[in-house]
Design a protein around this motif. Sequence first.
Motif, short mmCIF file in Angstrom:
data_model
loop_
_atom_site.label_atom_id
_atom_site.label_comp_id
_atom_site.label_asym_id
_atom_site.label_seq_id
_atom_site.Cartn_x
_atom_site.Cartn_y
_atom_site.Cartn_z
N GLN A 199 49.27 67.62 9.92
CA GLN A 199 48.76 66.27 10.12
C GLN A 199 49.62 65.46 11.08
OE1 GLN A 199 45.66 65.65 8.84
NE2 GLN A 199 45.96 67.80 8.25
N VAL A 200 48.98 64.83 12.05
CA VAL A 200 49.66 63.95 12.98
C VAL A 200 49.93 62.61 12.27
CG1 VAL A 200 49.46 62.69 15.16
CG2 VAL A 200 48.63 65.05 14.98
N GLU A 201 48.95 62.12 11.53
CA GLU A 201 49.10 60.88 10.77
C GLU A 201 49.91 61.17 9.51
OE1 GLU A 201 48.01 57.77 11.34
OE2 GLU A 201 46.80 58.16 13.13
N GLU A 202 51.06 60.52 9.40
CA GLU A 202 51.94 60.75 8.25
C GLU A 202 51.26 60.46 6.92
OE1 GLU A 202 55.90 59.12 8.35
OE2 GLU A 202 55.95 59.33 10.53
N GLU A 203 50.39 59.45 6.88
CA GLU A 203 49.72 59.11 5.63
C GLU A 203 48.84 60.25 5.13
OE1 GLU A 203 48.10 55.17 5.05
OE2 GLU A 203 49.22 54.49 6.82
N HIS A 204 48.17 60.93 6.05
CA HIS A 204 47.35 62.08 5.65
C HIS A 204 48.25 63.19 5.11
CE1 HIS A 204 43.72 60.33 7.15
NE2 HIS A 204 44.03 60.45 8.44
N LEU A 228 46.06 62.20 -11.99
CA LEU A 228 45.68 63.51 -11.47
C LEU A 228 44.20 63.56 -11.11
CD1 LEU A 228 47.72 66.00 -13.68
CD2 LEU A 228 48.04 65.47 -11.26
N ARG A 229 43.35 62.96 -11.94
CA ARG A 229 41.91 62.92 -11.63
C ARG A 229 41.68 62.23 -10.29
NH1 ARG A 229 41.22 61.18 -16.92
NH2 ARG A 229 40.69 59.11 -16.18
N TYR A 230 42.36 61.14 -10.08
CA TYR A 230 42.21 60.39 -8.83
C TYR A 230 42.72 61.21 -7.64
CZ TYR A 230 42.78 56.75 -5.32
OH TYR A 230 42.71 56.02 -4.17
N THR A 231 43.87 61.84 -7.80
CA THR A 231 44.46 62.62 -6.70
C THR A 231 43.61 63.82 -6.34
OG1 THR A 231 46.66 61.91 -7.41
CG2 THR A 231 46.56 63.81 -5.95
N LEU A 232 42.97 64.44 -7.33
CA LEU A 232 42.16 65.63 -7.09
C LEU A 232 40.70 65.33 -6.78
CD1 LEU A 232 43.65 67.92 -9.86
CD2 LEU A 232 44.01 68.12 -7.39
N ALA A 233 40.35 64.07 -6.66
CA ALA A 233 38.96 63.70 -6.37
C ALA A 233 38.54 64.27 -5.02
CB ALA A 233 38.81 62.17 -6.37
N ALA A 234 37.27 64.54 -4.89
CA ALA A 234 36.74 65.18 -3.69
C ALA A 234 36.96 64.35 -2.42
CB ALA A 234 35.26 65.48 -3.85
N ASP A 235 37.24 63.06 -2.59
CA ASP A 235 37.44 62.25 -1.38
C ASP A 235 38.77 62.55 -0.70
OD1 ASP A 235 39.09 61.00 -3.22
OD2 ASP A 235 38.37 58.98 -2.78
N SER A 270 41.81 57.66 5.40
CA SER A 270 40.99 57.12 6.48
C SER A 270 40.77 55.63 6.34
CB SER A 270 39.65 57.84 6.57
OG SER A 270 38.94 57.72 5.36
N HIS A 271 40.84 55.11 5.12
CA HIS A 271 40.66 53.67 4.94
C HIS A 271 41.82 52.87 5.55
CE1 HIS A 271 42.98 55.06 1.48
NE2 HIS A 271 43.46 53.84 1.39
N THR A 272 42.99 53.49 5.69
CA THR A 272 44.11 52.79 6.32
C THR A 272 44.39 53.27 7.74
OG1 THR A 272 45.71 54.31 5.32
CG2 THR A 272 45.28 52.25 4.14
N THR A 273 44.10 54.53 8.00
CA THR A 273 44.41 55.08 9.33
C THR A 273 43.24 54.97 10.30
OG1 THR A 273 43.67 57.31 8.77
CG2 THR A 273 46.00 56.77 8.33
N GLY A 274 42.03 54.90 9.76
CA GLY A 274 40.85 54.88 10.63
C GLY A 274 40.48 56.25 11.14
N THR A 275 41.19 57.30 10.68
CA THR A 275 40.91 58.68 11.10
C THR A 275 40.78 59.56 9.87
OG1 THR A 275 43.25 59.30 11.19
CG2 THR A 275 42.28 58.39 13.21
N LEU A 276 40.20 60.70 10.07
CA LEU A 276 40.12 61.72 9.01
C LEU A 276 41.30 62.66 9.16
CD1 LEU A 276 36.33 62.64 9.20
CD2 LEU A 276 37.46 61.29 7.43
N PRO A 277 41.68 63.35 8.08
CA PRO A 277 42.73 64.37 8.22
C PRO A 277 42.28 65.43 9.22
CG PRO A 277 42.20 64.00 5.91
CD PRO A 277 41.18 63.27 6.71
N GLU A 278 43.24 66.00 9.90
CA GLU A 278 42.94 67.05 10.87
C GLU A 278 42.75 68.37 10.13
OE1 GLU A 278 45.46 67.12 14.31
OE2 GLU A 278 45.63 64.93 14.28
N LEU A 279 41.50 68.74 9.96
CA LEU A 279 41.14 69.99 9.30
C LEU A 279 40.27 70.80 10.25
CD1 LEU A 279 40.22 68.60 5.76
CD2 LEU A 279 42.36 69.69 6.44
#
Length: 163
Positions: free
Chosen positions: A52-57, A88-95, A101-110
């Motif tokens: 990931q280029v974006e540290e938050e991702h 853990l439920r929150y961390t493992l959520a499908a989102d 992306s709500h803070t970076t404006g980008t999606l993770p690089e996958l």
Amino acid sequence: MKTSALSAPPLHSPANDGDDQAQRAAELAALHRAADAGEAAAGWVRELAGRQVEEEHGRLLERVAEAIVKASSREIIPGSDGLLTEELRYTLAADVVLGSSHTTGTLPELHPGERMPLIAVCAIAATFPSCVLGDLARELEVLAAEMEAATDAGRACAETLAE
């Protein structure tokens, strides 16, 4: 009417010891397989985090990897209610595939094809603890095999692009 002590079934039967030991051995083997599958999946997610280029991702994916490890090992507690903690439920959520992306404006690089295995790995990890409510050994074996397949599919996407 009282039941005679002679007519009451014994509380412990030596004949059942072999079955109990076999069941415990099967459960222990399944617990180890789930933990191994979780470690492998977490390793793959850490690889995704490292790209990931974006540290938050990257930080989010690192947290996801840790959550996978916990849910596939320490959170599988025979005799418990089979529920994950809210964190853990929150961390493992499908989102998770949306990353920060709500803070970076980008999606993770996958790479193409990695999102679905990532969702699958997270969903499977989230279900591991609930296996204590059913047939622990059988259910963990099935889910661990599916997690291994999802991890393999995710890794194959990157390998295909590298060729």
